[in-house]
Structures are given as C-alpha cells and as structure tokens.
Write a protein that holds these residues in place. Structure first.
Motif, PDB file in Angstrom:
ATOM      1  N   LEU A 127       4.157  -1.605  -4.655  1.00 14.08           N
ATOM      2  CA  LEU A 127       3.172  -1.561  -5.729  1.00 14.08           C
ATOM      3  C   LEU A 127       3.743  -1.725  -7.131  1.00 14.08           C
ATOM      4  N   ARG A 128       4.573  -0.800  -7.574  1.00 12.57           N
ATOM      5  CA  ARG A 128       5.036  -0.835  -8.957  1.00 12.57           C
ATOM      6  C   ARG A 128       6.254  -1.725  -9.135  1.00 12.57           C
TER       7      ARG A 128
ATOM      8  N   LYS B 152       0.812  -1.217   0.000  1.00  7.70           N
ATOM      9  CA  LYS B 152       0.000   0.000   0.000  1.00  7.70           C
ATOM     10  C   LYS B 152       0.843   1.263   0.000  1.00  7.70           C
ATOM     11  N   LEU B 153       2.148   1.108  -0.025  1.00  8.58           N
ATOM     12  CA  LEU B 153       3.033   2.262   0.004  1.00  8.58           C
ATOM     13  C   LEU B 153       2.970   2.995  -1.335  1.00  8.58           C
ATOM     14  N   VAL B 154       2.487   4.228  -1.292  1.00  7.24           N
ATOM     15  CA  VAL B 154       2.317   5.023  -2.509  1.00  7.24           C
ATOM     16  C   VAL B 154       3.382   6.104  -2.624  1.00  7.24           C
TER      17      VAL B 154
ATOM     18  N   PHE C  11       2.617  -0.315 -15.559  1.00 10.74           N
ATOM     19  CA  PHE C  11       3.642  -1.346 -15.579  1.00 10.74           C
ATOM     20  C   PHE C  11       4.013  -1.773 -14.170  1.00 10.74           C
ATOM     21  N   GLN C  12       4.472  -3.007 -14.089  1.00 13.53           N
ATOM     22  CA  GLN C  12       5.093  -3.488 -12.863  1.00 13.53           C
ATOM     23  C   GLN C  12       6.529  -3.864 -13.219  1.00 13.53           C
TER      24      GLN C  12
ATOM     25  N   MET D   2       5.032   5.279  -6.132  1.00 16.91           N
ATOM     26  CA  MET D   2       5.189   3.832  -6.134  1.00 16.91           C
ATOM     27  C   MET D   2       4.070   3.120  -6.891  1.00 16.91           C
ATOM     28  N   CYS D   3       3.103   3.873  -7.420  1.00 17.92           N
ATOM     29  CA  CYS D   3       1.992   3.222  -8.101  1.00 17.92           C
ATOM     30  C   CYS D   3       2.419   2.774  -9.499  1.00 17.92           C
TER      31      CYS D   3
END
Length: 409
Positions: free
Chosen positions: A150-151, A127-129, A200-201, A225-226
């Motif tokens: 996240l990303r 959940k770290l944005v 993208f991840q 981080m999204c």
C-alpha cells in the motif's frame, strides 16, 4: 489417497488441472512444488509435516493455506497467489529463512512465527495493512522487498549476512549505509479516509553492509502499511540511522528532515525535485559531509549563512540541471538558481576556490563584500545575473592587484 504414503517425500506438479490435492496421508513429505496449478482451490497437508523443507505454490486459487506444524520448513514461496487471504501456521517455523508472497490479498501477516527469517518478499500485496513484528524478530534480515504494498510503491532493504562472524558496531568502523527515498503525495488512504494525516506513497531502497539498523524496519512496520503518515515519526525513523552514509530525498518533500545533525556519519546528501524553501541549520553539524547536491530545487530561497562550516565538503551541486561542481573546494557552479537573491558570507571561507560560476542566477542581487579575499579565485562568471547591482570593491581591488602582477611578470 486412501492409504498412507509413508515413503512419499517429493511431489512436483506443473500446470495441473487439479482442483483439490489431499496429502494428509503423506506425513514424511519433504518437498512440495506446485507450479502454475491455476485451478487448485483446496490443498490439505498433514497436521504434522515434520520433514517438509520446501513449499512452492504459484498461481493457485487458494484462499486459505494452512501449513500445520512444519518445524523444519526452510523456504515458503507463494508467488502470484492472487486469491490468498489467510496463511496459518500451527507453530513457529524456526528454520524458515525465506518467505516470498506476491500479488496476494493478505491483510495481516505475523512475522513472529518466523523468528529466523532472512529474506522477506511481499511484492504487490496491495491489501496488506499490518505486519506484526515482535521485538527482535528482524535481526537476521538481509533482504526485504515490499514493492507494491500500500504505502510503498517501492521498498527495498539489503545488507550483507554477518551471522557467521563478529562485527564491531562502533561508529569508527566505517558506516556504509545508503537510503534512497522518493515521496509522492496522494489524495486519500483507502483504509483510513477520515484520518487527518498526510497521505504519501514511498519509494525506498535501503542498503548497508553492517548487521544493524533493524530498528529502521521495525519502526516502519509498526507504523502500518497504509498511506497515512505521521511526519514526526517519519523523521525520527530516518534520523535514527546514525550509520547512514548517503541519503537521497526526492519529489514531494516540502522540508528537509530538521534533525539532520543526528546523522553523524552522513557523507552524501542529495535532494531531487523537492519543494523545500530552506535548508535547516542542522545541516551545518554534518562534519563528515563531502557531497551536497540540490537538483532542480526550484523553490529554494537561500543557503545557510555559515555554509563554510562544512569543512569536509568537496562537491556541491546547486542547479536546476547538473551543470557544475565544486571539486576539492576549487570549483563552485551555481546555475539556473532562479530564486536565490544572495550568497552566504561564509563562501569567503573557501580559500581554495578557483572557479566561481554564477550563471543565469536571475534573482541574484548582491555578492558578499569580502569575495575578493578569495586569493585563489581565477575565474568569476556572472553571465545572466541581470539583477546584480554592483561588484564588491574587494573584487575590483583583487582584479587590479592581479593585473599589476601580470605587468610586472
């Protein structure tokens, strides 16, 4: 505790069933180790823990952790903090050099409170944005792991610690930075479903042995981080790595970074399973490039016409599978290249080429007219190149000349 415990300096609990622990009357504590305290919901520390150096807390139910004023804290380890949503610091932790938080529910983290941090591990903090990174706060980083955020399905950054020595940062010193990056396209961003940017991840592993390139980290942290990705900014962040020696790109890349010429020190470029159709002309400016590998790039249509300008090129792989290589410009194997229709004329500049294998190049229609000028060429394999229309006259003349020499010898 109803009275002050002024001499208490260490607390170690493992597997405790405590729900609440109040150490407010133990201001001189130096070490707090709470391992596997799965029922712990409330932890109270003194507002001023001037002597606290090591805090280890794993598998608790804490939603909020306030460490107060802890100017001498060196290690903060919050592994498997499944419920943690907020982390509070009363002031900068100047001596904190290791911060490890895993599996938390943190949404933001301010690294400005830890200006001398060297090791940062934020594994599975999904959940770290936002990571707040004031300018210069990452200069001492030697290890970063954001895998599972996240990303980043995988993100690792490693470099040697040069804090105790002076290092010449000029390009001539010999850059040794390596970046492995794999990209997977995903359908949507959980936090910004309406933003029209590519999603993208990433898998990243960045290694270097010089105290530089912290701007690379700062750029990626500032992007958030999204999964939303600005491709222009993304490209700039890579091409800013002027000391990069090795670059590996894999999977969902649809085009190679256009400004490759900015990577002045690049020696190895490796592309795995990408969807690229063309290599940018800027690749010809990589004067130090020794190794080019295009593995299973099945959509690749052609090579740059002036590929021979890569004077330092020693090894070239261009296959759907690893099948051959060019060593010291003596061997060139192009196998299973199913879309390439012609070879660049500049291949005739590879004067030391002895072995040219064009095996199973199903769409190959034409060979360079001057291919016969490769005086060192001893073996030419065209097996499986069914669409090849004719053999250049220069090749036939070279064969005849070679045969005459054999007869005379």
């Amino acid at each position: 505790m109803t009275i002050g415990c002024l001499k208490l300096i260490s607390v170690v609990l493992e597997g405790s069933r405590l729900r609440t622990l109040d150490l407010g009357l133990a201001p001189n504590i130096e070490e707090l180790i709470l391992v596997g305290c799965k029922d712990l919901e409330n932890l109270h520390l003194p507002g001023r823990c001037l002597n606290l150096r090591h805090l280890l807390l794993t598998k608790s139910k804490l939603r909020t952790l306030d460490i107060g004023l802890t100017p001498n804290l060196e290690k903060l380890n919050l592994k498997k903090s499944y419920c943690l949503e907020e982390l509070h610091m009363a002031n900068e932790c100047q001596k904190l050099n290791e911060l490890e938080i895993t599996h938390s529910n943190l949404r933001t983290l301010d690294l400005g409170m830890t200006p001398n941090l060297k090791k940062l591990v934020l594994i599975e903090c999904r959940k770290l944005v936002e990571l707040h990174t004031p300018f210069g706060c990452l200069k001492k980083f030697v290890h970063v792991d954001l895998s599972g955020c996240l990303r980043f399905r995988s993100f690792k950054f490693n470099k040697k610690d040069y804090t105790s020595c002076s290092v010449d940062e000029s390009l001539e010193v010999g850059p040794l930075a390596e970046l492995y990056m794999c990209v997977e396209s995903i359908e949507r961003c959980l936090f910004h479903p309406d933003i029209e940017l590519p999603k993208f991840q990433f898998f990243r592993d960045y290694k270097e042995d010089r105290p530089s390139m912290t701007r690379y980290l700062e750029r990626h942290f500032s992007e958030g981080m999204c999964a939303c990705t600005n491709l222009e900014t993304f490209s700039q962040s890579i091409c800013g790595l002027r000391r990069l020696r090795k670059l590996v790109l894999a999977h969902s890349f649809v085009e190679v970074i256009n400004d490759l010429d900015l990577l002045e020190s690049l020696e190895e470029l490796i592309l795995y399973y990408t969807k690229i159709k063309h290599l940018p002309d800027s690749i010809l400016m990589l004067k130090r490039l020794k190794y080019l590998k295009l593995y299973d790039c099945s959509l690749l249509e052609n090579l740059p016409e002036d590929l021979g300008q890569l004077e330092c090129l020693e090894k070239l792989h261009l296959t759907d599978r690893i099948f051959g290589q060019l060593e010291c410009l003596e061997k060139l194997h192009l196998t299973d290249a199913k879309i390439i229709k012609h070879l660049p004329d500049s291949i005739c500049m590879l004067k030391r080429l002895k072995d040219l294998q064009l095996y199973n190049c199903l769409q190959l229609e034409k060979l360079p007219e001057d291919l016969g000028q490769l005086e060192c060429l001893e073996e030419l394999n065209l097996q499986g190149s069914e669409r090849l229309q004719d053999i250049p006259k220069s090749i036939l003349l070279a064969i005849k000349k070679y045969s005459n020499k054999q007869e005379q010898g």
